[in-house]
Design a protein around this motif. Structure first.
Motif, PDB file in Angstrom:
ATOM      1  N   VAL A 130      11.360-101.567 -21.490  1.00 29.28           N
ATOM      2  CA  VAL A 130      10.993-102.538 -20.457  1.00 29.28           C
ATOM      3  C   VAL A 130      11.200-103.938 -20.996  1.00 29.28           C
ATOM      4  N   SER A 167       9.733-107.361 -21.714  1.00 28.16           N
ATOM      5  CA  SER A 167       8.317-107.555 -22.019  1.00 28.16           C
ATOM      6  C   SER A 167       7.846-108.988 -21.855  1.00 28.16           C
ATOM      7  N   THR A 190       4.967-103.214 -15.271  1.00 27.69           N
ATOM      8  CA  THR A 190       6.191-103.759 -15.860  1.00 27.69           C
ATOM      9  C   THR A 190       7.323-103.424 -14.914  1.00 27.69           C
ATOM     10  N   PRO A 199       5.174-109.372 -18.646  1.00 22.81           N
ATOM     11  CA  PRO A 199       3.903-108.677 -18.848  1.00 22.81           C
ATOM     12  C   PRO A 199       3.177-109.157 -20.095  1.00 22.81           C
TER      13      PRO A 199
END
Lengths: 602, 204
Positions: free
Chosen positions: A102, A104, A89, A107
């Motif tokens: 993070v 998202s 990530t 990913p």
């Protein structure tokens, strides 16, 4: 202005300091300034909770090991986790050890969905921290916007923890291995909020979450609660312009979060490149301390510049490069803004593992940190926010002097013993030295203004003779604390008349007891009768073994008849103020024909 | 003692912390009346006080322990009131003074340093400012009536930082319990910057 709703994922580890100390299997509590900041699952099962005072925690769980708060250790131990998650990530932000954020979307698409991504991250983390570590406090949340995902991750962690303790309580413990000792829990909890459902997800949650994630301070949350806005949904239903009118920028920020509208702080500005603070080293630096020192200088300069412009940095990119091109770059985020001290702390956390070669999960240092020295250190404020609404800075909060003093108190207690470091506490009395007594500093929380206020200016007048003090109320915990009643009671305890106490000025030197003798002009001791009449005019005063001094002025007797109803504690004495020829003034008392010096006005 | 308290008032009122080391006879009510906020007062009683004041061979341990303790105190507190122990050699004194400079702290010591040692030996502690209060005159009590209201003292300052000794008359304390000048002339005590690092000696 369309606000993009970024889909984000938060990793939140509820009791990371315990994991960092390697104490998840034991019964342990981490304390900072006498308050619990983390506890192991076993301690939590006994009723220890975050925010409790040390005394209460020890009562609940007497056998627990007490550990000191060590943010450097927490950061060091968290490094491998950050690296592991950062592998797949790329856009990663760290808030503090134990809290990662993070983006998202990418990913998630790669791994085939949010749930799969959560499972993948949990696996990676479990593999990084090793076999032995209990994952009970770990929660992962996915939602739109930073705030929603932080709440989701925390709820997930809570659910995980209660799930484990419930299974323990009900006797169904599927984790027992063959050996009989409970294996550490390896299942972590994840919570995924579908896209677009963030506002509905947040609606039933209490407004206290705003304080938990650092987006609002206790004052605002307390105020909202007292006005009846106890749920985020209720807050979101009110028009934003009304909220802004009443509460100002912090309220507007809270409202924006409650509506799940914004993943960036309100009025975020893109800073021009000149704001970046950078230092290029002529000689490559290989040690950590000089780097941190430079980091401190850069941070101080940067924060000073921003403060002058009325801004505070919420998102900071710290970059460091070596001669051979190795690079360490990390994004740091904090909702309430990064102070200079916070920036230096994070620089240290980031560089420590990088420069020294961070320890693996088994504690063994991996070979070689860097192949060459560091040539560049750069602080780049990525996101700024107007400072106007940051009430944390306006009042309350600890100053640097306060924090230094609190740390020194802990250290001194270690050096000289717990009973040797004392702070004043109100007791009440009329003899010198009676109004205040000294209590060990360890039993108080010097960082808590409520605690200090209760110690020195007790709220209720129900104080026993031993100075028992009722437990303080925390503002904002109940629906409506009757502030008027509290202030009236505060006045009554302190201003309660102590008939017979001497007026100001009070003596500066209070002695334990020192024998004295007051003589008249014949050299015979002066006595005071039952009705307070003197047998003769006092002429000389002798203290201890010293020379008799001539008395140049005296006043008294002021009788004190305390505790006449209690056989054991009954005291009856008469006080005098005596000024002697050498200019000294003493408070002298006679009790049962014995004279002694109570105090000296030195 | 009152003079030491008076020095600490300005700094503590604006947020500095005060540590009182090894003075078991400290009067809290007096401190409060002078204007020192009690939220920022901490008292430290060093252990083994006998070791520091004894005159036999255990003095070395006492001096070391005291130095370490004072070092820790100076780390955290900006104003420190203490008594200098009898047995303090030059090396330790230097270390303490270095720490003081480092932290920009003020150490207020009561009494004469090195009291009791050979009068020929120079004192190991070098003092920035030395304050002496002399000629105290109490007002308010007469022959059996009244109560103490205020005291006038005449204070002299000397020392390394004060090129020429200066004098002033002060109310210590005055009628309202605080320190004040007796006349309207510019007062030197307030002119001494409290935030400067250094060591101030008081002789009553």
């Amino acid at each position: 202005m369309a606000q993009s709703r970024l889909r984000m994922l938060t990793v939140w580890w509820a009791h990371w300091p315990i994991v960092a100390a390697g104490a998840t299997r034991d019964v342990a509590i981490v304390l900072k300034a006498n308050r619990v900041v983390a506890c192991s699952p076993a301690a939590g099962a006994s009723g220890v909770a975050i925010g409790q005072r040390r005394r209460i925690a020890q009562q609940r769980c007497p056998g627990a090991a007490l550990l000191d708060h060590d943010p450097d250790r927490d950061a060091r131990m968290f490094e491998p986790v950050v690296r592991a998650v950062g592998e797949f990530t790329p856009r990663l932000e760290m808030v503090e050890p134990g809290w990662l954020c993070v983006e998202s979307r990418g990913p998630s698409r790669y791994f085939g969905g949010d749930e799969q991504l959560v499972a993948k991250i949990v696996d990676v983390i479990a593999a990084t921290v090793g076999e032995d570590v209990d994952l009970t406090g770990l929660g992962v949340g996915v939602a739109d916007g930073r705030f929603a995902t932080a709440v989701a991750a925390r709820l997930a962690a809570q659910r995980n923890r209660t799930g484990i303790s419930e299974s323990r309580r009900s006797g169904v413990d599927t984790r027992f291995g063959t050996g009989g000792a409970p294996a550490p829990c390896r299942a972590a909890s994840g919570m995924v909020v579908p896209p677009g459902a963030a506002r509905a997800f947040l609606a039933p949650q209490p407004v206290g979450w705003l304080q938990q994630t650092g987006d609002a301070d206790a004052e605002l949350v307390g105020l909202l609660t007292r006005l009846g806005l106890t749920r985020l949904g209720t807050l979101a239903d009110i028009a934003r312009v009304d909220i802004a009118d009443r509460f100002g920028p912090p309220g507007e920020h809270a409202h924006r979060l409650a509506c799940a509208d914004d993943d960036r702080p309100s009025r975020a500005k893109e800073p021009p490149a000149e704001r970046m603070a950078e230092r290029v080293f002529d000689d490559p630096v290989v040690q950590l301390e000089p780097l941190v020192f430079v980091g401190k200088q850069l941070a101080d300069g940067l924060v000073a510049e921003l403060t002058l412009a009325g801004l505070v940095c919420t998102r900071l990119v710290v970059t460091s490069e070596t001669e051979h091109g190795e690079r360490s770059e990390r994004v740091w985020y904090r909702a309430s803004g990064l102070s200079a001290a916070a920036i230096v702390e994070r620089v240290r956390w980031q560089l420590e593992g990088w420069v020294r070669g961070d320890p693996g999960s088994d504690g063994v240092s991996q070979p070689g940190g860097l192949s060459s020295g560091v040539v560049v250190l750069r602080l780049n404020p990525d996101e700024l926010r107007h400072d106007g609404g940051d009430q944390l800075r306006l009042w309350g909060g600890l100053s640097a002097a306060d924090e230094r003093a609190v740390r020194a108190v802990t250290r001194l207690a270690g050096l000289a013993g717990e009973q040797a470091v004392l702070v004043p506490a109100w007791r009440g009395g009329r003899l010198p030295g009676d109004r205040y007594r000294w209590v060990p500093a360890i039993t108080t929380d010097l960082t808590d203004p409520d605690d200090t206020a209760q110690r020195l200016r007790p709220r209720t007048s129900s104080m026993g003779p031993d100075g028992q003090q009722p437990s303080p109320k925390r503002p904002g915990t109940r629906g409506g604390s009757p502030s008027k009643r509290a202030s009236v009671e505060a006045e009554s305890a302190r201003s309660a008349p102590w008939p017979g106490s001497l007026p100001a000025p009070s003596p500066a030197i209070v002695l334990d007891t020192r024998r004295a003798a007051v003589m008249d002009k014949e050299g015979l001791p002066v006595e005071v009768g039952g009705r307070g009449e003197l047998t003769a005019t006092p002429v000389t005063l002798t203290i201890g073994e010293r020379e008799p001094q001539d008395i140049t002025g005296w006043a008294g007797p002021w009788p004190v008849d305390e505790w006449w109803w209690d056989e054991r504690r009954h005291r009856r004495l008469a006080r005098f103020q005596i000024v002697t020829a050498d200019g000294a003034a003493h408070l002298v008392a006679v009790e049962r024909r014995h004279w002694w010096v109570l105090a000296t006005y030195g | 003692m009152s003079l030491a308290l008076a020095l600490a008032v300005q700094a503590t009122a604006t947020g500095s912390w005060l540590a009182i080391v090894d003075i078991p006879t400290f009067g809290l009510e007096a401190a409060e009346e002078f204007g020192i906020p009690l939220e920022r007062v901490v008292r430290v009683d060093p252990p083994d006080r006998k070791a520091t004041t004894s005159r036999n061979g255990t003095s070395r341990n006492g001096g070391e322990a005291w130095t370490e303790l004072i070092g820790a105190v100076l780390d955290g507190f900006e104003v420190v009131i203490t008594r200098v122990p009898l047995r303090l050699n030059a090396g330790m004194a230097r270390r303490v003074q270095a720490r003081m400079q480092d932290r920009e702290a003020v150490l207020i010591a009561l009494g004469r340093p090195g009291f009791g040692r050979c009068p020929d030996q120079p004192s190991p502690v070098s003092v920035d400012i030395e304050l002496q209060a002399a000629d105290p005159q109490w007002e308010g009590v007469a022959d059996g009536w009244g109560h103490l209201r205020g005291r006038r003292v005449s204070v002299t300052s000397s020392g390394r930082r004060v090129p020429r000794p200066r004098h002033a008359s002060l109310w210590l304390p005055g009628r309202d319990g605080r320190v004040a000048t007796v006349d309207e002339a510019p007062i030197l005590i307030h002119g001494v910057p409290i935030h400067a690092s250094g060591q101030i000696h008081i002789t009553e």
